[in-house]
Design a protein around this motif. Sequence first.
Motif, PDB file in Angstrom:
ATOM      1  N   LYS A 161      47.355  53.241  34.290  1.00 27.80           N
ATOM      2  CA  LYS A 161      48.268  51.848  33.811  1.00 27.80           C
ATOM      3  C   LYS A 161      47.611  50.960  35.043  1.00 27.80           C
ATOM      4  O   LYS A 161      47.924  51.077  36.259  1.00 27.80           O
ATOM      5  N   TYR A 177      46.887  47.381  36.797  1.00 33.44           N
ATOM      6  CA  TYR A 177      47.235  45.897  36.805  1.00 33.44           C
ATOM      7  C   TYR A 177      46.148  45.159  37.410  1.00 33.44           C
ATOM      8  O   TYR A 177      45.435  45.642  38.685  1.00 33.44           O
ATOM      9  N   PRO A 207      50.588  45.751  32.681  1.00 39.98           N
ATOM     10  CA  PRO A 207      49.327  46.657  32.889  1.00 39.98           C
ATOM     11  C   PRO A 207      48.505  46.819  31.579  1.00 39.98           C
ATOM     12  O   PRO A 207      49.182  46.735  30.463  1.00 39.98           O
TER      13      PRO A 207
END
Length: 233
Positions: free
Chosen positions: A112, A114, A121
Amino acid sequence: GYVRFVPAGEPGVYTALVPVGYAREPGAYTIEVTAGQASASLPVTVAESDFEVQQMTISEEIADETVNSQAANWEFHVTVVPLYDTANDERYWSGPFLQPVEGRISTPYGVKRYVNGGATPERHGGVDIAAALGTPVQCPADGLVVYAGFLQMTGNTVVIEHGGGLKSYFYHMDSLDVATGDRVEKGRLLGAVGTTGYSTGPHLHYEVKIGRESVSPWPLFDGSSAIFAADAG
């Protein structure tokens, strides 16, 4: 999505690949198989897995030329996305896959991620293998090159069909040594590691998809994947 049956390791035996991706909820599932008048219900258990969380920073200039560019997104959509729904009836692969590049795994499968402090995300469908610029990229398994060229989003890109809709995707390469339509064998030189397209530094993004679903490549490398079960009888 659909599945395609391809010949397995012995005469009269066929294999269909049903992917389990990072977004599948853990639990018990049933696969219904019908062939002519015969049918079967096959139980499958999807186990829970933990995925890392990663923060990534990329320059606004690169982002605007790639993920924020309507032209780049459209080019990828009309060139690569249609390949998700194609499959060859011939099975090209045999035995465990070869890791195309050795190096540090800078972004694992399913992460995930960012980007630039964003609130939502992205999910990473492949593995990013960091290596020096120009490092040779090898073909992981026999197959057919269904695309080789430059895309604004993914840079120098190669897509290989291994049979039955099982494909390898190679992004951000510095140069290419194959062309669309080439038959390739395990170990053949495909090109070199680069940092083209949506990239922060030299690495290979290697992704395996079955149809539209991205799957972890590690069971293909170590031979533990269920795609090899029929070969063992």
